[in-house]
Design a protein around this motif. Structure first.
Motif, PDB file in Angstrom:
ATOM      1  N   SER A  46       0.886  -1.216  -0.134  1.00  0.00           N
ATOM      2  CA  SER A  46       0.025   0.150  -0.136  1.00  0.00           C
ATOM      3  C   SER A  46       0.753   1.279  -0.054  1.00  0.00           C
ATOM      4  O   SER A  46       0.496   2.300  -0.610  1.00  0.00           O
ATOM      5  CB  SER A  46      -1.134  -0.086   1.241  1.00  0.00           C
ATOM      6  OG  SER A  46      -1.959  -1.068   1.122  1.00  0.00           O
ATOM      7  N   ILE A  47       2.100   1.219   0.766  1.00  0.00           N
ATOM      8  CA  ILE A  47       2.858   2.265   0.871  1.00  0.00           C
ATOM      9  C   ILE A  47       3.333   2.720  -0.467  1.00  0.00           C
ATOM     10  O   ILE A  47       3.554   3.710  -1.134  1.00  0.00           O
ATOM     11  CB  ILE A  47       3.993   2.289   1.774  1.00  0.00           C
ATOM     12  CG1 ILE A  47       3.279   2.017   3.284  1.00  0.00           C
ATOM     13  CG2 ILE A  47       5.034   3.252   1.715  1.00  0.00           C
ATOM     14  CD1 ILE A  47       4.250   1.932   4.498  1.00  0.00           C
ATOM     15  N   LEU A  48       4.079   1.638  -1.287  1.00  0.00           N
ATOM     16  CA  LEU A  48       4.593   1.510  -2.563  1.00  0.00           C
ATOM     17  C   LEU A  48       3.428   2.217  -3.576  1.00  0.00           C
ATOM     18  O   LEU A  48       3.936   3.091  -4.527  1.00  0.00           O
ATOM     19  CB  LEU A  48       5.152   0.262  -2.957  1.00  0.00           C
ATOM     20  CG  LEU A  48       6.496  -0.239  -2.596  1.00  0.00           C
ATOM     21  CD1 LEU A  48       6.518  -1.657  -3.054  1.00  0.00           C
ATOM     22  CD2 LEU A  48       7.334   0.601  -2.935  1.00  0.00           C
ATOM     23  N   ASP A  55      -5.353   7.483  -7.442  1.00  0.00           N
ATOM     24  CA  ASP A  55      -6.726   7.951  -7.055  1.00  0.00           C
ATOM     25  C   ASP A  55      -6.812   7.892  -5.663  1.00  0.00           C
ATOM     26  O   ASP A  55      -6.166   6.976  -4.879  1.00  0.00           O
ATOM     27  CB  ASP A  55      -7.708   7.130  -7.747  1.00  0.00           C
ATOM     28  CG  ASP A  55      -7.728   7.202  -9.249  1.00  0.00           C
ATOM     29  OD1 ASP A  55      -7.304   8.620  -9.677  1.00  0.00           O
ATOM     30  OD2 ASP A  55      -7.974   6.255 -10.200  1.00  0.00           O
ATOM     31  N   ASN A  56      -7.686   8.532  -4.951  1.00  0.00           N
ATOM     32  CA  ASN A  56      -8.260   8.546  -3.744  1.00  0.00           C
ATOM     33  C   ASN A  56      -6.902   8.654  -2.874  1.00  0.00           C
ATOM     34  O   ASN A  56      -6.856   7.884  -1.610  1.00  0.00           O
ATOM     35  CB  ASN A  56      -8.966   7.172  -3.411  1.00  0.00           C
ATOM     36  CG  ASN A  56      -9.755   7.262  -2.140  1.00  0.00           C
ATOM     37  OD1 ASN A  56     -10.153   8.391  -1.727  1.00  0.00           O
ATOM     38  ND2 ASN A  56     -10.038   6.049  -1.625  1.00  0.00           N
ATOM     39  N   GLU A  57      -5.918   9.663  -2.999  1.00  0.00           N
ATOM     40  CA  GLU A  57      -4.689   9.523  -2.172  1.00  0.00           C
ATOM     41  C   GLU A  57      -4.829  10.116  -0.651  1.00  0.00           C
ATOM     42  O   GLU A  57      -4.358   9.375   0.027  1.00  0.00           O
ATOM     43  CB  GLU A  57      -3.791  10.360  -2.995  1.00  0.00           C
ATOM     44  CG  GLU A  57      -3.314   9.857  -4.258  1.00  0.00           C
ATOM     45  CD  GLU A  57      -1.880  10.553  -4.754  1.00  0.00           C
ATOM     46  OE1 GLU A  57      -2.354  11.964  -4.737  1.00  0.00           O
ATOM     47  OE2 GLU A  57      -1.101  10.032  -5.156  1.00  0.00           O
ATOM     48  N   ILE A  58      -5.755  10.942  -0.610  1.00  0.00           N
ATOM     49  CA  ILE A  58      -6.000  11.701   0.741  1.00  0.00           C
ATOM     50  C   ILE A  58      -6.546  10.300   1.902  1.00  0.00           C
ATOM     51  O   ILE A  58      -5.895  10.404   2.947  1.00  0.00           O
ATOM     52  CB  ILE A  58      -6.919  12.566   0.667  1.00  0.00           C
ATOM     53  CG1 ILE A  58      -6.123  13.962   0.096  1.00  0.00           C
ATOM     54  CG2 ILE A  58      -7.031  13.048   2.398  1.00  0.00           C
ATOM     55  CD1 ILE A  58      -7.067  15.211  -0.105  1.00  0.00           C
ATOM     56  N   ASP A  59      -7.392   9.636   1.185  1.00  0.00           N
ATOM     57  CA  ASP A  59      -8.095   8.616   2.484  1.00  0.00           C
ATOM     58  C   ASP A  59      -6.797   7.416   2.512  1.00  0.00           C
ATOM     59  O   ASP A  59      -6.750   7.053   3.531  1.00  0.00           O
ATOM     60  CB  ASP A  59      -9.136   7.992   1.683  1.00  0.00           C
ATOM     61  CG  ASP A  59     -10.377   8.783   1.789  1.00  0.00           C
ATOM     62  OD1 ASP A  59     -10.369   9.816   2.909  1.00  0.00           O
ATOM     63  OD2 ASP A  59     -11.507   8.572   1.270  1.00  0.00           O
ATOM     64  N   GLN A  60      -6.094   7.230   1.561  1.00  0.00           N
ATOM     65  CA  GLN A  60      -4.994   6.279   1.378  1.00  0.00           C
ATOM     66  C   GLN A  60      -4.167   6.871   2.601  1.00  0.00           C
ATOM     67  O   GLN A  60      -3.542   6.094   3.402  1.00  0.00           O
ATOM     68  CB  GLN A  60      -4.487   5.939  -0.061  1.00  0.00           C
ATOM     69  CG  GLN A  60      -5.279   5.256  -0.603  1.00  0.00           C
ATOM     70  CD  GLN A  60      -4.618   4.992  -2.033  1.00  0.00           C
ATOM     71  OE1 GLN A  60      -3.574   4.508  -1.938  1.00  0.00           O
ATOM     72  NE2 GLN A  60      -4.877   5.082  -3.095  1.00  0.00           N
ATOM     73  N   LEU A  61      -3.716   7.993   2.123  1.00  0.00           N
ATOM     74  CA  LEU A  61      -2.592   8.920   3.275  1.00  0.00           C
ATOM     75  C   LEU A  61      -2.898   8.579   4.866  1.00  0.00           C
ATOM     76  O   LEU A  61      -2.221   8.166   5.550  1.00  0.00           O
ATOM     77  CB  LEU A  61      -2.368  10.162   2.643  1.00  0.00           C
ATOM     78  CG  LEU A  61      -1.089  10.557   3.461  1.00  0.00           C
ATOM     79  CD1 LEU A  61      -0.528  11.880   2.365  1.00  0.00           C
ATOM     80  CD2 LEU A  61      -1.485  11.518   4.575  1.00  0.00           C
TER      81      LEU A  61
END
Length: 369
Positions: A46-48, A55-61
């Protein structure tokens, strides 16, 4: 009970594990202990994914920031148990965090690994976000380890180069003449492309001792193309990351060749890229033949890479930081323990001669226990 120990936490570009060290810095440096905690594979993947635009970078972060903070806290707590320490003995934890973006041209860098969670789950004051203060002062925010290299490894008799080979590689020049400034910068890829290519081709996390690369033959046209990247000729200060050196960048160069390259020859070429981009920078210096070169980071264990760097830098002596009293695996984590110590004692942790900032700065944000 005297709180004179500092814990350093480091998860580098290679994303193979979290390294944790405990050290004290007064009256002199002493490594108390260390451990390495493997990152869960799903978290690593997930970090890679987040290190590249998507897409959806803020939620992932947000999710990964919290998850990684908990992993960092677990690594610190494991080390504390392993050494049978009381938390009252630890003055602070220095956590580098995991770099998700590093764009010095935009004065922007971002590391995740929630320090609030680390402080909460360990009960120890945590210091993090070391890079952005240097950027606010006009610097690259990287590399930060040269200041620690100077404190620990500088000699009054011989010029030394400390080469850290993690996902990216960086070099620090430590002149014996104290009137000369220390400098350092990222030379380019360390293990990042080597790891990425063998993962794609063989499903392995890394090329143990460079064994696969040693079975191939460097493809000179590909190597020439890769070394033509303007970054390699760019004067310091400079720093880089996965934003530049990634699988997509390599694929573009492979697609531009007249004929396909055998996979093992690509690996041999990538090893040459790392060896040349490091050695070429050292060979620019007039004193390089009479200097000492010490390797650290995971790449220091790659016997074929180490041998190739020695060949390119002969007659200079090339060995690892083990010869200076600190094993290659623990230098970076120890550096962030030292940076936490510097922050708590209100001393600068950066070198403007390295980063290009307006001056040396006290780094980091403090999250009290």
């Amino acid at each position: 009970m005297k709180a004179d120990l500092y814990i350093g936490l480091m998860s580098g570009t290679s994303l193979d594990s979290i390294d944790a060290v405990a050290a004290r810095f007064t009256p002199e440096f002493e490594l108390i202990g260390h451990c390495s905690c493997e990152l869960p594979e799903a978290l690593r993947d997930s970090i890679l994914q987040l290190t590249q635009p998507g897409d959806n970078e803020i939620d992932q972060l947000g999710e990964l920031d919290l998850a990684l903070g908990r992993e960092f806290a677990a690594a610190a707590n494991q080390l504390i148990r392993q050494l049978d320490l009381n938390t009252d003995q630890v003055a602070a934890i220095g956590s580098h965090g995991q770099t998700i973006r590093h764009r010095p041209a935009q004065q922007f860098t971002l590391q995740i690994g929630d320090p609030n969670s680390i402080a909460e789950l360990t009960g120890i004051t945590t210091i993090a976000d070391f890079r952005r203060r240097d950027m606010a002062a006009g610097g690259q925010g990287a590399p930060l380890v040269p200041a620690f290299h100077e404190a620990l490894f500088r000699s009054a008799h011989r010029n030394r180069y400390i080469v850290n080979i993690g996902g990216m590689a960086n070099v620090t020049r430590l002149p014996a003449d104290r009137s000369q400034p220390v400098w350092g910068y990222d030379t380019g890829p360390g293990n990042v492309l080597l790891d990425s290519w063998i993962q794609r081709q063989q499903g392995l996390g890394y090329d143990h001792n460079g064994q696969w690369a040693s079975q191939g033959k460097p493809h000179q046209p590909l190597l020439t193309q890769l070394l033509a990247l303007p970054y390699f000729q760019q004067p310091p200060p400079k720093s880089t990351g996965r934003e530049q050196f990634n699988q997509a960048w390599l694929d573009q160069h492979l697609a531009g060749l007249d004929a396909a390259v055998v996979a093992v020859d690509v690996q041999a070429t990538l090893l040459e890229l790392t060896a040349h981009s490091i050695s070429d920078q050292i060979r620019l210096q007039p004193d390089w033949q009479h200097s000492e070169v010490y390797l650290c980071g995971g790449g220091a264990h790659n016997a074929v890479l180490r041998q190739r760097i020695q060949q390119l830098l002969t007659p200079a002596k090339v060995t690892t930081t083990e010869a200076l009293g600190l094993a290659p695996d623990w230098v970076e984590a120890a550096a962030f323990a030292w940076l936490a110590y510097r922050t708590q004692t209100r001393k600068p942790g950066s070198l403007a001669s390295v980063t290009g900032a307006q001056g040396d700065r006290i780094l980091g944000a403090i999250y009290p226990a």
